[in-house]
Design an enzyme around this catalytic site. Structure first.
Site, PDB file in Angstrom:
ATOM      1  N   ARG A 146     -16.087 -11.284  14.159  1.00  0.00           N
ATOM      2  CA  ARG A 146     -16.670 -10.248  13.307  1.00  0.00           C
ATOM      3  C   ARG A 146     -17.840  -9.546  13.985  1.00  0.00           C
ATOM      4  O   ARG A 146     -18.849  -9.225  13.359  1.00  0.00           O
ATOM      5  CB  ARG A 146     -17.093 -10.830  11.951  1.00  0.00           C
ATOM      6  CG  ARG A 146     -15.992 -11.539  11.189  1.00  0.00           C
ATOM      7  CD  ARG A 146     -14.812 -10.610  10.886  1.00  0.00           C
ATOM      8  NE  ARG A 146     -13.696 -11.364  10.328  1.00  0.00           N
ATOM      9  CZ  ARG A 146     -12.666 -11.788  11.045  1.00  0.00           C
ATOM     10  NH1 ARG A 146     -12.582 -11.539  12.335  1.00  0.00           N
ATOM     11  NH2 ARG A 146     -11.690 -12.465  10.477  1.00  0.00           N
ATOM     12  N   GLU A 186     -22.314 -10.756   6.714  1.00  0.00           N
ATOM     13  CA  GLU A 186     -21.235 -10.004   7.343  1.00  0.00           C
ATOM     14  C   GLU A 186     -21.321  -8.536   6.923  1.00  0.00           C
ATOM     15  O   GLU A 186     -20.917  -7.639   7.666  1.00  0.00           O
ATOM     16  CB  GLU A 186     -19.881 -10.584   6.959  1.00  0.00           C
ATOM     17  CG  GLU A 186     -18.701  -9.948   7.664  1.00  0.00           C
ATOM     18  CD  GLU A 186     -17.409 -10.738   7.486  1.00  0.00           C
ATOM     19  OE1 GLU A 186     -16.389 -10.107   7.171  1.00  0.00           O
ATOM     20  OE2 GLU A 186     -17.421 -11.962   7.687  1.00  0.00           O
ATOM     21  N   SER A 222     -16.191 -10.355   2.152  1.00  0.00           N
ATOM     22  CA  SER A 222     -17.022 -11.528   2.453  1.00  0.00           C
ATOM     23  C   SER A 222     -18.457 -11.086   2.705  1.00  0.00           C
ATOM     24  O   SER A 222     -18.712 -10.252   3.581  1.00  0.00           O
ATOM     25  CB  SER A 222     -16.487 -12.250   3.689  1.00  0.00           C
ATOM     26  OG  SER A 222     -15.189 -12.753   3.450  1.00  0.00           O
TER      27      SER A 222
END
Length: 259
Positions: free
Chosen positions: A143, A255, A185
């Site tokens: 990510r 995130e 998320s």
């Protein structure tokens, strides 16, 4: 030099979590970018009431070209649009995009994916402010990428055909995710663990502040029950980080982006 153009965006409708003010956003191309924060589809970005200097890519970056085993894709193309295109054309490697919100440009910058399926897997190069940059010159991790400029276009290599079994498997993984408006998320998974598991173990699953709730379906999703506010989201983010650190000594890292 291109002339500057703007559009008014109401983020309480545009953002995937339905939070944010109505503000003027600059339409960006390769000639007029001036360090604006690109919002994409605001799919993983929490927009504050005082957000400034925002930009959105011009519609000229909303294209898909398929030729000789390669895909050239504009940064403004929605993930779901590319997924549908690849499914129709029997192109594999993009099955994971079916339920990922956002755009290709934003997804590349954060190396979006599901499990081991990541958008950088088939990537060859991206076009930014200084022209084309090859994948080997970009750092990709979980990510994460070190791209700090707009992604105007991307070039992908087609390595296999569309896989309906993989597609079904990845879609089944998304069944435990809430349907209410969210940013996906909120936190990255710590190494060897899951943020959702840690949050649930602290007893915060289902916790509410105003109309923002730590989802009862998946604790790493914070959902808007109707009239959720930026301040409510920030409160629950900070509370979650504090509780997880107190209980497990783990510092959760967002995130999502907060602007």
């Amino acid at each position: 030099m291109s002339s500057e153009k703007f559009k008014i965006i109401d983020f309480s409708k545009f953002s995937s979590i339905k939070i944010g003010p109505k503000i003027k956003v600059k339409i960006i191309d390769e000639e007029n970018y001036n360090n604006e924060f690109l919002i994409g589809r605001a799919a993983n970005t929490l927009i504050s009431p005082n957000a400034k200097n925002l930009g959105i890519l011009s519609d000229k970056y909303k294209f898909i070209e398929y030729k000789n085993g390669y895909l050239k894709v504009g940064g403004k193309v929605k993930n779901r649009v590319l997924y549908n295109f690849c499914k129709r054309k029997n192109i594999g490697g993009f099955e994971f995009l079916s339920h990922l919100p956002g755009t290709i440009g934003g997804s590349i910058k954060m190396n979006a994916g599901v499990k081991n399926e990541e958008i950088s897997n088939n990537l060859i190069a991206v076009k930014t402010l200084n022209g084309w940059i090859e994948k080997k010159d970009i750092l990709f991790n979980y990510r994460y990428s070190n791209i700090n400029a707009p992604v105007f276009e991307a070039l992908f290599e087609i390595k296999r055909n569309y896989d309906p079994f993989l597609d079904k498997y990845l879609k089944n993984l998304r069944k435990n995710q809430p349907k209410k408006p969210s940013l996906g998320s909120v936190f990255k998974n710590p190494k060897g663990d899951f943020a959702g598991r840690l949050i649930e173990k602290t007893g915060l699953k289902g916790e509410k502040r105003g109309d923002i709730q730590i989802s009862k379906v998946h604790a790493n999703f914070f959902v808007n029950l109707g009239e959720g506010k930026f301040e409510d989201m920030i409160y629950l983010i900070n509370l979650t980080k504090k509780r997880v650190y107190e209980n497990f000594g783990i510092k959760l890292i967002e995130e999502i982006k907060i602007i």
